[in-house]
Design an enzyme around this catalytic site. Sequence first.
Site, PDB file in Angstrom:
ATOM      1  N   CYS A  61      39.354  38.361  39.939  1.00 22.95           N
ATOM      2  CA  CYS A  61      38.104  38.709  40.618  1.00 22.95           C
ATOM      3  C   CYS A  61      38.395  39.881  41.551  1.00 22.95           C
ATOM      4  O   CYS A  61      39.209  39.746  42.481  1.00 22.95           O
ATOM      5  CB  CYS A  61      37.624  37.497  41.409  1.00 22.95           C
ATOM      6  SG  CYS A  61      36.145  37.812  42.395  1.00 22.95           S
ATOM      7  N   CYS A 104      34.540  44.854  37.977  1.00 19.64           N
ATOM      8  CA  CYS A 104      34.171  43.448  38.156  1.00 19.64           C
ATOM      9  C   CYS A 104      34.548  42.776  36.849  1.00 19.64           C
ATOM     10  O   CYS A 104      34.217  43.293  35.768  1.00 19.64           O
ATOM     11  CB  CYS A 104      32.671  43.313  38.418  1.00 19.64           C
ATOM     12  SG  CYS A 104      32.084  41.604  38.308  1.00 19.64           S
TER      13      CYS A 104
HETATM   14  N1  DGL Z   1      33.941  38.616  38.812  1.00 24.25           N
HETATM   15  C1  DGL Z   1      33.905  39.039  40.168  1.00 24.25           C
HETATM   16  C2  DGL Z   1      34.641  40.367  40.362  1.00 24.25           C
HETATM   17  O1  DGL Z   1      35.502  40.747  39.589  1.00 24.25           O
HETATM   18  C3  DGL Z   1      32.627  39.066  40.939  1.00 24.25           C
HETATM   19  C4  DGL Z   1      31.425  38.285  40.591  1.00 24.25           C
HETATM   20  C5  DGL Z   1      30.636  37.820  41.793  1.00 24.25           C
HETATM   21  O2  DGL Z   1      29.920  38.615  42.422  1.00 24.25           O
HETATM   22  O3  DGL Z   1      30.778  36.635  42.102  1.00 24.25           O
HETATM   23  O4  DGL Z   1      34.389  41.058  41.319  1.00 24.25           O
END
Ligand code: DGL
Length: 258
Positions: free
Chosen positions: A73, A184
């Site tokens: 993340c 993301c």
């Molecule tokens: N998958 C997450 C990232 O790589 C973010 C998703 C969210 O906003 O919860 O930033």
Amino acid sequence: MAGPILVFDSGVGGLSVVAALRQRLPSAELTYACDNAMLPYGVREDDWLVKRIVEVCGAAVNVSGCVGLVVACNTASTLALDRLRQHLDVPVIGTVPAIKPAAELSRSRHIGLLATSATVRRPYTDQLIHDFAGNCRVTRVAADALVVEAEQMVRGKTPDLSRIRDALAPLDALHDLDTVVLGCTHFPLLRDWLSGAMTRPLRWVDSGDAIARRCAQIMPITASRGSVETAWLTALTPELAVGLRAHGFKNSCSLVID
Ligand code: DGL
């Protein structure tokens, strides 16, 4: 030391990193944790997020018996990696926007950063751009709506092409831009939809394979030997459990946060 590698995200985005890990380390045992009760992270306040990420990752590391943690993340990694490393006694690998490879690949020297609202404005991101893309123009676009689309897709729903087009419109309008960082982890899951929504071909760059290579270097890898891989969810729902099963996590359990 034996045990799975734990992949953590706010939601299903970490599955794009799981795909890269399965590609490069096909026999490695994985486990997955997500804080889907608090999704999306990208619009939350920093102090609250740091505390929550440390609590959830701490609980997931304990319950899973993992040998290492991949924070799949960008929103969490660009904020809380140091704190996680202080609190946990397993190796921690983070995911940050792939600015460096994108700047190296761009011919036009104009790249896009597509990420959450939080990631596009983080000091960590400013530093990455300063260090690795000094000779490029970088256009940052917050696209939290795409997180929702990827979540729906993993639950079996068709993404909404007009919402994807709206999210990408600021990049599509920039005719000299040739490369986009998917900053993301949810976004690589939508890669075909992203390409389909643009009026011209672009190069999409994410961090998945770089993370898998780093895991191969520093994680003690345990072969899965066919063991059932588990996903730990802060909100256990049947739709998400089915989606995770399709990505190899046959068993879904509640992750309890005190
Ligand atoms: N998958 C997450 C990232 O790589 C973010 C998703 C969210 O906003 O919860 O930033």
